[in-house]
Design an enzyme around this catalytic site. Structure first.
Site, mmCIF file in Angstrom:
data_model
loop_
_atom_site.group_PDB
_atom_site.id
_atom_site.type_symbol
_atom_site.label_atom_id
_atom_site.label_comp_id
_atom_site.label_asym_id
_atom_site.label_seq_id
_atom_site.Cartn_x
_atom_site.Cartn_y
_atom_site.Cartn_z
ATOM 1 N N LYS A 159 0.838 -1.194 0.000
ATOM 2 C CA LYS A 159 0.000 0.000 0.000
ATOM 3 C C LYS A 159 0.869 1.240 0.000
ATOM 4 O O LYS A 159 1.823 1.343 0.762
ATOM 5 C CB LYS A 159 -0.885 0.023 1.264
ATOM 6 N N ASP A 188 -1.636 -1.028 12.940
ATOM 7 C CA ASP A 188 -2.239 -2.355 12.743
ATOM 8 C C ASP A 188 -3.108 -2.417 11.489
ATOM 9 O O ASP A 188 -4.207 -2.994 11.500
ATOM 10 C CB ASP A 188 -3.065 -2.763 13.974
ATOM 11 N N LYS A 195 5.345 2.716 -2.580
ATOM 12 C CA LYS A 195 5.252 4.114 -3.011
ATOM 13 C C LYS A 195 5.576 4.176 -4.495
ATOM 14 O O LYS A 195 6.293 3.327 -5.018
ATOM 15 C CB LYS A 195 6.234 4.994 -2.232
#
Length: 583
Positions: A159, A188, A195
């Site tokens: 992510k 968490d 990126k």
């Protein structure tokens, strides 16, 4: 297209850099690392005259690629900053990890296993470099360069945001990807860090040209497995927003993801009509407020730095972007998303903003600046300069006397040169990497509480996680329970009224039940935005408790950055230790 894989041996096994092996479609890089593991920062070593890289004198051991080399002015690079913070946390936690490891039984083998996992955590797993041609509106052709880094795949998907900036470099993207790994672990969120960046100045391209670039970059990432709802999920970042995320989702869903029912989960930060979520735009600013609140309402920490608890009466300064000549200005936002929302929420809880700085200039008002008035002026004039309810401020925004300083611009703004002049009691890092390791050490010596970026700016990725879950579930939060909760609340009120009237009704007559304003606001059930805000508040509160407990466990006192990194490393280590490796 070039796929770059970085493979390094553990630093305790390395001697000197063997060089760089180049192949047509892959580059195998080997960098000499520091000899031995150090207890403190590099400048704290005996005889350390500067940065040491295997005797290289601080120079890059591989050929410079588009803006990838280390800083030429002798200053520490952004990537080195993150590695230093990580190494210090590793030193603090390593012995405890060895002690907690049950197998193997021989201590030497346990140490080797722990060190191997820690080195895996430190290093970037994959870096994809791409270049592709784009036809400009004028008819000319231009080659666009971009890259995507996947720092850790201990949890999937990876992510991280996509930024458009002429200063994008591989090292910068790798540093930001590493930050995302630790940031997700701190709060968490079950993602690995990633990126991406495209080396363009978006102000010099038309909307149609930006759409071409965004869609082609999406295709290049998809072809190599660097985007997908279960592989790698993108998000907005510098100079990108809902528009670009919508283009990315549409491109992926209509090409490589056309058979995937979850295709639109390949990116977060989308418009609501494309599967976005309420509260995402303000998430980072909202998270900053929650993060500061968890510390400013903690009497123990406030007593240490000499502040009273609570937001009421506290002053804060917001640096949203740099004040610099246009010729050297990076492609950064002005007074925008993060700063405005953080200012608005802090003002709502009783804090007073006395100074705001952005790329065009700064303004100051000791009596406070109203965020609503400032936003209206900025939307009308495109800048905060000239705001009639404040006076121009020519000095450094970072050195204004205040209770809370929020650097929300770019990296390396607080350095050893200005750290001694900072007058704030709390520094809340709304930007990624605004504080250098040297400045961080100075702040600790001066008893200034630094709330690190890996925690304080995690609101965005937290709400992105909620959006990703919404896309996988294909239903908005609250839709299945909204009416049931509303009816239940009304039946509860009616039941109480009926019981009171049954007991006292003959003498008193009808007894109306008047709910409190707080209950009245919730009686209709929780909307999607209510659920998002509640989940974000809980996440930031729980993470703050974990960081504080870690700081207490390892005797880190006010060093919340090292505590946050230790907390993240412990969680990532547990994943690797329990799942092991596939080879």
């Amino acid at each position: 297209m070039r796929l770059l894989l970085k493979i390094r041996r553990p630093p305790w096994q390395m001697a000197s850099a063997p060089g760089c092996l180049r192949q047509p479609q892959a580059r195998l890089l080997t960098l000499a690392r520091l000899q031995g593991r150090q207890a403190g920062f590099p400048w704290q070593r005996e005889g350390a005259g500067g940065r040491v890289l295997g005797g290289s004198g601080g120079k890059a051991l591989v050929r410079r690629r588009w803006n990838q080399a280390y800083e030429q002015d002798g200053k520490i690079s952004f990537l080195d900053m993150i590695e230093m913070y990580c190494e210090r946390a590793t030193h603090a936690v390593e012995k405890d990890l060895v002690r907690r490891l049950r197998t193997p039984r021989i201590e030497t083998e346990r140490k080797q296993r722990v060190r191997g996992i820690l080195e895996t955590i430190h290093n970037c797993n994959h870096v994809l470099e791409v270049s592709f041609p784009v036809r400009r509106d004028s008819g000319s052709w231009e080659v666009i360069r971009g890259c995507r880094a996947q720092h850790s795949q201990h949890r999937l998907p990876c992510k991280g945001g996509i930024r458009f900036s002429p200063s994008v470099s591989v090292d910068e993207i790798k540093a930001l990807a590493a930050l995302m790994t630790y940031k997700c672990a701190v709060v968490d969120v079950p993602f690995g860090g990633a990126k991406a960046g495209v080396t363009i100045d978006p102000k010099k391209y038309s909307e149609s040209e930006l759409e071409k670039i965004t869609r082609q970059f999406t295709i290049e990432m998809a072809k190599k497995g660097f985007i997908g709802p279960g592989i790698d999920v993108a998000a907005p970042d510098l100079s990108t927003g809902e528009r670009e995320m919508s283009w990315i989702a549409d491109t992926y869903a209509n090409t490589l993801g056309y058979r995937d029912i979850n295709a639109y989960a390949c990116v977060t930060g989308k418009p609501i009509s494309q599967g976005g979520i309420h509260g995402r735009i303000s998430a980072t600013g909202h998270g900053i407020m929650y993060g500061i609140g968890n510390y400013i309402n903690n009497k123990e920490y406030m007593d240490r730095i000499g502040l009273s608890t609570g937001f009421s009466g506290k002053t804060f300064v917001l640096q949203e972007s740099l004040v610099m000549p246009f010729s050297t200005l990076k492609a950064i936002k002005g007074f925008g998303n993060v700063g405005m929302h953080a200012m608005r929420y802090l003002h709502r809880y009783g804090a007073r903003c006395i100074c705001v700085g952005e790329q065009d200039g700064a303004i100051y008002n000791a009596d406070g600046i109203d965020p609503k008035d400032l936003q209206e002026y900025q939307e009308e004039h495109g800048t905060i300069v000239g705001f009639p309810k404040a006076k121009p401020f020519e000095d450094s925004v970072l050195e204004v006397l205040c209770d809370i300083l929020i650097p929300a611009a770019i990296e390396k703004q607080l350095t050893k040169e200005n750290a001694h002049r900072v007058k704030a009691k709390i520094i809340a890092e709304g930007a990624n990497g605004p504080t250098t390791p040297e400045a961080h050490e100075i702040f600790l010596q001066r008893n200034i509480l630094v709330l690190p970026d890996v925690y304080i700016s995690a609101g965005g990725v937290t709400v992105s996680f909620f959006e990703w879950l919404k896309n996988l579930n294909h239903v908005s939060y609250g839709r299945l329970t909204f009416k049931y909760e509303r009816d239940s609340n009304y039946h509860l009120l009616m039941s109480v009224q009926h019981s009171l009237e049954k007991k006292f009704g003959e003498r008193e007559g009808g007894i109306p039940i008047i709910p409190t304003p707080e209950f009245q606001a919730r009686v209709s059930g929780a909307s999607e935005k209510d659920i998002v805000h509640s989940g974000l508040a809980y996440t930031m509160e729980r993470s703050a408790r974990q960081i504080m407990n870690t700081a207490m466990k390892y005797n880190l006192d006010l060093d919340q950055r090292t505590a946050a990194y230790v907390s993240a490393i412990e969680k990532i280590f547990t994943v690797y230790s329990e799942s092991s490796f596939t080879y």
